[in-house]
Design an enzyme around this catalytic site. Structure first.
Site, PDB file in Angstrom:
ATOM      1  N   ASP A  28      -0.205   4.385   2.033  1.00  0.00           N
ATOM      2  CA  ASP A  28       0.926   4.429   3.021  1.00  0.00           C
ATOM      3  C   ASP A  28       1.585   5.509   3.027  1.00  0.00           C
ATOM      4  OD1 ASP A  28       2.993   3.458   4.888  1.00  0.00           O
ATOM      5  OD2 ASP A  28       2.690   1.805   3.778  1.00  0.00           O
ATOM      6  N   HIS A  32       0.016   1.758   5.526  1.00  0.00           N
ATOM      7  CA  HIS A  32       0.672   0.963   6.584  1.00  0.00           C
ATOM      8  C   HIS A  32       0.350  -0.067   7.039  1.00  0.00           C
ATOM      9  CE1 HIS A  32       5.591   0.968   7.337  1.00  0.00           C
ATOM     10  NE2 HIS A  32       5.114   0.501   8.158  1.00  0.00           N
ATOM     11  N   SER A  42       8.423  -3.528   6.555  1.00  0.00           N
ATOM     12  CA  SER A  42       8.560  -1.524   6.370  1.00  0.00           C
ATOM     13  C   SER A  42      10.438  -1.503   6.056  1.00  0.00           C
ATOM     14  CB  SER A  42       7.891  -0.949   7.770  1.00  0.00           C
ATOM     15  OG  SER A  42       8.228   0.134   7.829  1.00  0.00           O
TER      16      SER A  42
END
Length: 703
Positions: free
Chosen positions: A639, A674, A553
């Site tokens: 995501d 995600h 991330s």
């Protein structure tokens, strides 16, 4: 402990994304983006329905997946061995320690072979369990399943639970009758996944996501009414603020919390009144943050007011809660960051951190007497489990380190007696004495001392020959805890050193540590990480070209940045859901996270200085002709946080620009978002791919 030399087949030609120049000008700069076409025009539809993706984009992404599969050809059996090892360290029929609440104790557990949790309860004084929700059963038939909240009602008759079956984090709430096990007709779509019940169990509050996937609206759902009739209790008008719900430990108030990364605002709702309207505690003031607890006639407030950079605790009357009435209870102490406070009937419990290690401080409200729970290891993880009850003299906490499996304790606040309730089992065996954990400090270019948490097998020689997996994040003030991780043992037991770089952008050394790694100081995060790699080399833990960097991330942005800045330091880089197209994302106000992220990164459209700072480090914009280490980018199609096209564009540009090194690989999970695969064992398959890549890179990943 010799690393296996894994097959490295001759790869077919890598996919070449066609360059379709897209040019725009901003602040006098001309920006060219050859791969902007990978962003589907209907991306919002794709989040809800992955099949809506444009066929030409899908075909290209599937070619990327096929190329990555070819790079791992011949390692399938090894990957499955890694999965078996990691699975062997998981107690498959594991259970949490039951938390008491009134007549019942609530807990989650897994069945042998189960991928998803079972939400259960049993009579508080003993008796048979009831499975309130079977995650495996609910997941059946779905390629992806994520359980959101599962919250029982105050009268213990009902449960509201949320699920996401796309990976896009749009959760649908349902209500279950705990007597019959049947769901009501009530269904509430497009929520953040959790809910807070009214005290009389007649309905609940929840947060609704808007058309841009932002949590902006609090609604009240009364049982038996259609969701489209749910009353709007609060609506956030600023797209830069997200909304979440909480509840005080006393159960007296529902909390509506609106915040960005610098400023917060809290409203109270009387939980006993189904018609209550929110009451503001203190209006939002730029860079003022506060969290609220409740005790009797007072609010207990954790805040950074009055220059308390590492936070302090104040009190205020419930009747007049504004800042003018705040009075210090636990004063600000520089370098001691207060992370959390919980109010019980007779005690305040706070979690604080100093010199990158946490401790729990217990305060008797009547006398002000304090005592501390702390540990002696060089580096460790510590957390408080709040539980359900307010009138209690027991708290529960969790302790672990990189060598010590998680231990759960109940602590008697009256007698200071601690009772071990659970020690994490490692079925395949684990002897902490076989490992060494240490704290090392790296010197950053500006002289700052950056902590590094390290674990390795006791017998390895620190002669600079060991491979190293170096993990980093460094954003949003998130601290990377030195907690027990069963998965990494598959690398450590093969001779790897595992290290966590506690770089700026986190709060391991206080709030200043965070401020020194954001916005105009963001590059400190990257140079800190590089300094950590150099320090590990200097101390004999590893060598240049023997380090595999790992981050996800915002930590994936870190991976992209250090790949540009110091490519020869690393053998390989694993970038999970990497936030690498920073400039384009921060210029797109329609994306779910962009406006709330401006305090973290800056708004490049409105602020030329922010534009030039981001342009100077954005990984995608700074790819250049040079040899790059082997890179594996892992991502998910649905995501909403780091959209699929960021890593796809990055990989395409790297491959077209790099002058050597590699290979550059993209693996896109077409059924997830995600967090990757949703099942606990399916997730191990993705970890095994990352670890196989790490081993291949240091043992000879032939291009």
């Amino acid at each position: 402990m010799k690393l296996e030399r894994l097959p490295s087949p001759v790869l077919p030609p890598a996919p070449a994304a066609p360059a379709k120049p897209h040019v725009f000008e901003l602040h006098g700069e001309r920006i060219r983006d050859d791969y902007a076409w990978l962003k589907a025009e209907n991306w919002k539809d794709v989040l809800k329905n992955p099949q809506a993706l444009d066929s030409s984009i899908r075909e290209y992404l599937e070619r990327e997946n096929a190329y990555t599969a070819a790079a791992f050809a011949g390692t399938e059996a090894f990957q499955q061995r890694l999965v078996a090892e990691m699975r062997g360290r998981i107690k498959e029929d594991d259970s949490s320690v039951p938390q008491p609440d009134g007549p019942y104790s609530y807990f989650t557990r897994y069945r042998e072979g189960g991928q998803h949790p079972l939400v259960c309860r049993m009579p508080r004084d003993g008796g048979a369990e009831t499975i309130m929700l079977d995650g495996d059963k609910e997941a059946d038939g779905h390629a992806f399943f994520d359980l959101g909240g599962a919250d029982h009602s105050p009268d213990h008759r009902l449960m509201v639970w949320g699920s996401d079956v796309k990976g896009s984090e749009y959760f649908t709430l349902r209500v279950r009758d705990l007597e019959s096990g049947e769901n009501f007709a009530d269904e509430v779509p497009h929520t953040s996944g959790g809910a807070v019940w009214l005290n009389d169990s007649s309905g609940f509050y929840y947060v609704e996501l808007d058309e841009n996937h932002r949590p902006v609206r609090v609604r009240r759902h009364m049982l038996g009414t259609p969701a489209d009739q749910d009353a709007v209790i609060y609506e956030e008008k600023d797209p830069g603020f997200f909304v979440k719900l909480g509840v005080t430990q006393s159960d007296a108030f529902v909390l509506i919390e609106a915040s960005d990364h610098e400023t917060s605002e809290v409203y109270l709702i009387d939980r006993t009144d189904p018609t209550a309207t929110p009451r503001l505690v203190e209006p939002r003031t730029p860079k003022l943050q506060y969290d609220v607890e409740h005790h009797g006639d007072s609010l207990i407030i954790l805040t950074n007011a009055d220059g308390a950079e590492d936070f302090k605790i104040v009190t205020a009357p419930v009747a007049t809660p504004g800042r003018a009435h705040w009075r210090d209870l636990v004063p600000y102490r520089p370098g001691v960051m207060i992370l959390f406070v919980m109010a019980l009937a007779r005690y305040l419990v706070r979690l604080e951190r100093e010199n990158a290690n946490p401790r729990i401080v217990l305060r008797e409200i009547a006398t002000g007497r304090e005592e501390t729970i702390a540990f002696e290891e060089d580096t460790y993880s510590l957390g408080v489990d709040p539980g359900y009850e307010f009138d209690t003299d027991t708290i529960r906490y969790r302790y672990s380190s990189l060598t010590t499996p998680t231990e759960v304790y109940d602590y008697d606040l009256r007698t200071a007696e601690r009772t071990l309730r659970k020690r994490q089992e490692v079925p395949s065996g684990h002897n902490p004495a076989d490992y060494v954990t240490r704290r090392l400090f790296a010197t950053a270019p500006d002289g700052e001392q950056v902590p590094i948490s390290i674990v390795h097998r006791r017998e390895i020689a620190l002669d600079g020959t060991a491979p190293c997996l170096l993990y980093g994040y460094g954003s949003y003030g998130m601290s990377m805890s030195a907690s027990f991780r069963t998965g990494i043992l598959s690398l450590v037991d093969r001779g790897f050193v595992y290290a966590i770089a506690h770089i700026r952008g986190g709060t391991e050394k206080g709030w200043r540590w965070y401020l020194d790694g954001k916005r105009e100081k963001k590059t400190n995060t990257f140079t800190d990480f590089i300094a950590c790699g150099e320090a590990l080399i200097a101390a004999g833990y590893t060598a240049r070209g023997r380090i595999v960097a790992h981050g996800g991330s915002a930590g994936g942005m870190l991976m992209g940045a250090v790949a540009n800045l110091a490519p020869n330091l690393f053998a390989g880089i694993v970038a999970e859901v990497p936030f690498v197209d920073v400039l384009n994302t921060m210029l797109d106000a329609d994306l779910p996270l962009t406006p709330p992220e401006w305090p973290e990164w800056g708004n490049p459209a409105a602020d030329e200085a922010a534009f030039r700072t981001i342009l100077s480090y954005s990984p995608y914009d700074n790819v250049k002709p040079q040899a790059y280490p082997a890179i594996l980018a892992l991502a998910g199609l649905t995501d909403p946080r780091v959209t699929y096209w960021e890593p796809a564009k990055w990989v395409a540009k790297l491959r077209s620009t790099a002058t050597g090194g590699g290979p550059i690989l993209l693996r896109l999970n077409m059924d997830a978002g995600h967090g990757g695969a949703s099942g606990r064992f399916d997730r191990l398959e993705e970890v095994a791919i990352a670890y196989t890549f790490a081993i291949k890179t240091v043992a000879g990943f032939q291009n």
